[in-house]
Design a protein around this motif. Sequence first.
Motif, PDB file in Angstrom:
ATOM      1  N   ALA A   3      41.461  45.665  30.738  1.00  0.00           N
ATOM      2  CA  ALA A   3      42.419  46.292  29.816  1.00  0.00           C
ATOM      3  C   ALA A   3      42.357  47.811  29.941  1.00  0.00           C
ATOM      4  O   ALA A   3      43.387  48.485  29.905  1.00  0.00           O
ATOM      5  N   LEU A   4      41.160  48.356  30.104  1.00  0.00           N
ATOM      6  CA  LEU A   4      41.006  49.803  30.273  1.00  0.00           C
ATOM      7  C   LEU A   4      41.667  50.261  31.571  1.00  0.00           C
ATOM      8  O   LEU A   4      42.375  51.275  31.594  1.00  0.00           O
ATOM      9  N   LEU A   5      41.459  49.519  32.640  1.00  0.00           N
ATOM     10  CA  LEU A   5      42.078  49.885  33.921  1.00  0.00           C
ATOM     11  C   LEU A   5      43.605  49.852  33.829  1.00  0.00           C
ATOM     12  O   LEU A   5      44.276  50.744  34.348  1.00  0.00           O
ATOM     13  N   LEU A   6      44.136  48.839  33.168  1.00  0.00           N
ATOM     14  CA  LEU A   6      45.585  48.760  33.013  1.00  0.00           C
ATOM     15  C   LEU A   6      46.092  49.897  32.130  1.00  0.00           C
ATOM     16  O   LEU A   6      47.129  50.502  32.433  1.00  0.00           O
ATOM     17  N   ALA A   7      45.353  50.233  31.082  1.00  0.00           N
ATOM     18  CA  ALA A   7      45.743  51.360  30.231  1.00  0.00           C
ATOM     19  C   ALA A   7      45.734  52.661  31.030  1.00  0.00           C
ATOM     20  O   ALA A   7      46.658  53.481  30.914  1.00  0.00           O
ATOM     21  N   LEU A   8      44.705  52.853  31.850  1.00  0.00           N
ATOM     22  CA  LEU A   8      44.649  54.059  32.687  1.00  0.00           C
ATOM     23  C   LEU A   8      45.782  54.077  33.711  1.00  0.00           C
ATOM     24  O   LEU A   8      46.336  55.142  34.021  1.00  0.00           O
ATOM     25  N   ALA A   9      46.148  52.904  34.218  1.00  0.00           N
ATOM     26  CA  ALA A   9      47.281  52.811  35.143  1.00  0.00           C
ATOM     27  C   ALA A   9      48.567  53.233  34.450  1.00  0.00           C
ATOM     28  O   ALA A   9      49.359  54.013  34.999  1.00  0.00           O
ATOM     29  N   ALA A  67      45.768  49.477  41.337  1.00  0.00           N
ATOM     30  CA  ALA A  67      45.090  48.623  42.325  1.00  0.00           C
ATOM     31  C   ALA A  67      43.856  47.980  41.711  1.00  0.00           C
ATOM     32  O   ALA A  67      43.620  46.770  41.880  1.00  0.00           O
ATOM     33  N   ALA A  68      43.079  48.772  40.985  1.00  0.00           N
ATOM     34  CA  ALA A  68      41.886  48.221  40.331  1.00  0.00           C
ATOM     35  C   ALA A  68      42.286  47.184  39.290  1.00  0.00           C
ATOM     36  O   ALA A  68      41.661  46.113  39.198  1.00  0.00           O
ATOM     37  N   ALA A  69      43.318  47.481  38.512  1.00  0.00           N
ATOM     38  CA  ALA A  69      43.773  46.531  37.484  1.00  0.00           C
ATOM     39  C   ALA A  69      44.266  45.232  38.112  1.00  0.00           C
ATOM     40  O   ALA A  69      44.091  44.156  37.537  1.00  0.00           O
ATOM     41  N   LEU A  70      44.857  45.339  39.289  1.00  0.00           N
ATOM     42  CA  LEU A  70      45.381  44.147  39.959  1.00  0.00           C
ATOM     43  C   LEU A  70      44.260  43.241  40.451  1.00  0.00           C
ATOM     44  O   LEU A  70      44.360  42.016  40.373  1.00  0.00           O
ATOM     45  N   PHE A  71      43.184  43.834  40.919  1.00  0.00           N
ATOM     46  CA  PHE A  71      42.149  43.038  41.580  1.00  0.00           C
ATOM     47  C   PHE A  71      40.961  42.685  40.690  1.00  0.00           C
ATOM     48  O   PHE A  71      40.114  41.903  41.099  1.00  0.00           O
TER      49      PHE A  71
END
Length: 157
Positions: A3-9, A67-71
Amino acid sequence: MAALLLALAVVSTGLYAGFMLIFRTGVMPALARLGDAEFVDAMRRVNEYVPRPVFLVVFLGVLVFPAAALFVPVDGRTDTQKWLVGAGLACAVANHLVTVGGNVPLNNALAASERTGEPAAAVRAAFEKRWNGFHAVRTLLILASFGLLTASAVGTG
């Protein structure tokens, strides 16, 4: 973590999309009203100043965070949400390809023209319309990326 990675994205892409949109709708129309020498000088200074650390963090963040959120595996993430993140990442990659393949070479030619003493009118004619065309495409791509990533984030609610 996902969730944090997607928020940062979403945040980094939103910041970058806003920068691109304001440049397209405010900065370039304002610069277009300048005379040739002033326009050329202003764009040279912008191109020297923009690629600084804060900009570069955002510029790279629009690739790294999606990319991080995807993987990163996420329990309960739907195929649609994964597709939205992937499509958002693809739009960001396309944006960067346009930037690196279109705008950056024009910026480099603009900088090099300062050493050649080429007349400002000729420099501007070789630069402005093409740069604005590439910029329009990359602005649309990053706005699409932002929308897709936001849609995925809203769907993870």
